[in-house]
Design an enzyme around this catalytic site. Sequence first.
Site, PDB file in Angstrom:
ATOM      1  N   VAL A  13       9.033  -0.147   2.407  1.00  0.00           N
ATOM      2  CA  VAL A  13       7.799  -0.517   1.732  1.00  0.00           C
ATOM      3  C   VAL A  13       6.770  -0.828   2.811  1.00  0.00           C
ATOM      4  O   VAL A  13       7.103  -1.365   3.866  1.00  0.00           O
ATOM      5  CB  VAL A  13       8.011  -1.729   0.788  1.00  0.00           C
ATOM      6  N   VAL A  14       5.520  -0.447   2.580  1.00  0.00           N
ATOM      7  CA  VAL A  14       4.454  -0.638   3.559  1.00  0.00           C
ATOM      8  C   VAL A  14       3.426  -1.588   2.967  1.00  0.00           C
ATOM      9  O   VAL A  14       2.998  -1.414   1.824  1.00  0.00           O
ATOM     10  CB  VAL A  14       3.794   0.700   3.940  1.00  0.00           C
ATOM     11  N   ILE A  29       0.821  -1.212   0.000  1.00  0.00           N
ATOM     12  CA  ILE A  29       0.000   0.000   0.000  1.00  0.00           C
ATOM     13  C   ILE A  29       0.855   1.262   0.000  1.00  0.00           C
ATOM     14  O   ILE A  29       0.318   2.366  -0.058  1.00  0.00           O
ATOM     15  CB  ILE A  29      -0.959   0.015   1.206  1.00  0.00           C
ATOM     16  N   GLY A  30       2.169   1.093   0.047  1.00  0.00           N
ATOM     17  CA  GLY A  30       3.057   2.251   0.003  1.00  0.00           C
ATOM     18  C   GLY A  30       4.478   1.830  -0.277  1.00  0.00           C
ATOM     19  O   GLY A  30       4.964   0.849   0.277  1.00  0.00           O
ATOM     20  N   ASP A  31       5.144   2.558  -1.164  1.00  0.00           N
ATOM     21  CA  ASP A  31       6.537   2.277  -1.515  1.00  0.00           C
ATOM     22  C   ASP A  31       7.315   3.566  -1.371  1.00  0.00           C
ATOM     23  O   ASP A  31       7.095   4.512  -2.118  1.00  0.00           O
ATOM     24  CB  ASP A  31       6.630   1.761  -2.960  1.00  0.00           C
ATOM     25  N   ASN A  48      11.194   5.690  -0.212  1.00  0.00           N
ATOM     26  CA  ASN A  48      12.599   5.694  -0.598  1.00  0.00           C
ATOM     27  C   ASN A  48      13.360   4.539   0.014  1.00  0.00           C
ATOM     28  O   ASN A  48      14.202   3.922  -0.632  1.00  0.00           O
ATOM     29  CB  ASN A  48      13.244   7.012  -0.170  1.00  0.00           C
ATOM     30  N   ASP A  82       9.416  18.281  13.450  1.00  0.00           N
ATOM     31  CA  ASP A  82       8.718  18.328  12.156  1.00  0.00           C
ATOM     32  C   ASP A  82       7.209  18.334  12.382  1.00  0.00           C
ATOM     33  O   ASP A  82       6.467  17.586  11.744  1.00  0.00           O
ATOM     34  CB  ASP A  82       9.131  17.145  11.279  1.00  0.00           C
TER      35      ASP A  82
END
Length: 767
Positions: A422-423, A415-417, A419, A530
């Site tokens: 990976v998720v 569901i996410g890539d 730098n 942040d």
Amino acid sequence: MASTRSIELEHFEERDKRPRPGSRRGAPSSSGGSSISGPKGNGLIPSPAHSAHCSFYRTRTLQALSSEKKAKKARFYRNGDRYFKGLVFAISSDRFRSFDALLIELTRSLSDNVNLPQGVRTIYTVDGSRKVTSLDELLEGESYVCASNEPFRKVDYTKNVNPNWSVNIKGGTTRTLAVASAKSEVKESKDFIKPKLVTVIRSGVKPRKAVRILLNKKTAHSFEQVLTDITEAIKLDSGVVKRLCTLDGKQVTCLQDFFGDDDVFIACGPEKYRYAQDDFVLDHSECRVLKSSYSRASAAKYSGSRSPGLSRRSKSPASVKRAGHSSAYSTAKSPVNGTPSSQLSTPKSTKSSSSSPTSPGSFRGLKQISAQGRSSSNVNGGPELDRCMSPEGVNGNRCSESFTLLEKYRIGKVIGDGNFAVVKECMDRSTGKEFALKIIDKAKCCGKEHLIENEVSILRRVKHPNIIMLVEEMETTTELFLVMELVKGGDLFDAITSSTKYTERDGSAMVYNLASALRYLHGLSIVHRDIKPENLLVCEYPDGTKSLKLGDFGLATVVEGPLYTVCGTPTYVAPEIIAETGYGLKVDVWAAGVITYILLCGFPPFRSENNLQEDLFDQILAGKLEFPAPYWDNITDSAKELISQMLQVNVEARCTAGEILSHPWVSDDASQENNMQAEVTGKLKQHFNNALPKQNSTTTGVSVIMNTALDKEGQVFCSKHCRDSSKSSREQTSAREAPPPPESPRPPGPPATSGCDPAGTWRRHRD
């Protein structure tokens, strides 16, 4: 009957009817009383059609008619285009009734905004000796050159069709033998060619066209041929593709370079190419294209120039895989004792930051390589995942040597890539609760393991209802697995823009959630550094209430003394960070004050009219706070008072996170119930690109989880004071000496309870 006769007229000639021998209806001749003999007397064949009006006689054979009807095949080139292989047309009288019809069809096939933009108006012979003006002049098997109004350009067009990869080469010539010899030599050195899908992006102004090309032994015969295919596919405004560069800026010089670690290339034309940062940075739309292209690939790699500016780090959907890096990650978990600021410092870039229409931040480039050591294969049952290398769990949890990730969790799709991580979807098999599995490839972190270790060590320590929690941690020799809390409600801006009603009281509850998380972190002497709306995610509960959760601890560190690393996001950065006089925990309070200001009016308190970072920093250093009318006319004085206390340039005068929680506007619900959703949403969309509606709110939460400390290197920026090298040297010395912290951290308080006191639709977790 009329249509039949019109067809027959093409093949037969009408002649005067002659009387047949013995015919009763024959008429005598009027010339000299002599009669004309029948048709056989003239050697003519009787007409098969006997009409009262006329007869038809065949004048051409069927073979001749068939030859006339057969289409003539000819090849057409573009005038002056030495890289165009030519287009073969079948020309017949049925398809093209006139020469103009052929010109129209050639214009449709050969003309674009670069080549023949005025269309095909002239056809030359291949040697340019004459113009073709009619269909009859076109000969079978010949080649012709199409032009507009320009004169003929003398080019050896027949060489455009590269014989090295032509499948129709006829034998028997010296040239053919030479080509065959060259082919045999090439075959010997083509062992490196494996089927591979590459993406080529045209250089120039964004949005840029991207094409995908399959390279294998049938399509990649030579470097020149691949360039020609790319030229035909990419259609550069400047003409032919002269060079290809990787996202690292390395020029592709041979066929073998296509089959290396890089999968994305920038196509450049004959113009003098400037290696600007923007050309090697992919924007959001390009990343979406690449993600869809490589979603089934076995490995992905991220690279590209770092973003030197202060900007929002929107993550593009790719990860980095460096071949040959196999450093082992330490399995021993050391307690968090703070990472010195010198460890987090990185070389500062001198290039200017870039932005895209969809996000003010920069994106890393995307690359892809083979599946060696890919985490997805391990997650789906590889041998590495069957061993839990670290028996130490998170927050007191333990995992036995025989425990495996797959036994406890059901691993889903990617569901996410990012730098460096990976998720994947992750669900607890026993409870059915959804989590996010963050997989960090240690090979990508070679030499910077301390940054990841610092981030993870902080996540191990924190447990608060307003902070995204690290649920479990596992490790192999090649990868680090982090089971993270998954928040699907979008970010802070999404909560405002997607709601039907947004009041000052809702903003008060949001500030309460943020201040609660900050008080907890500051009690542990942890500074986030942040704080911004993108890192504040909305958690929705079954009872309909909501709360904020703080994520992305890539810049977080333990405060043991004044920090000097200049980092953050420009809009929310505190003045002491810019001044580089040393800072501590209260930089988070300043950022929270900026967010509170935005929550009530939709625009930041300090902004540059010309969008210049230097002007913005000057305003922040001055600290002149205004509440312009009419945007602040309906906001309570209590809210303005709190914001003024949070945005004090003097650090000692600035309030703490605990004082925010005790302020009447936050604790006593001294806020109003006036609906200001439309006004705030309008200003948010005007001043923040990331406030625009998102198609999927879950993507926002995944992006926050996907970030790592290594992604934050682009947010370690060079302020205007960093140009003085002597001061930089002094700051490095001060950082090593580490004087006492500017503020005394409070001892850690007890863990927050899960109780809540509804405030509208927002929960207020009481510590």
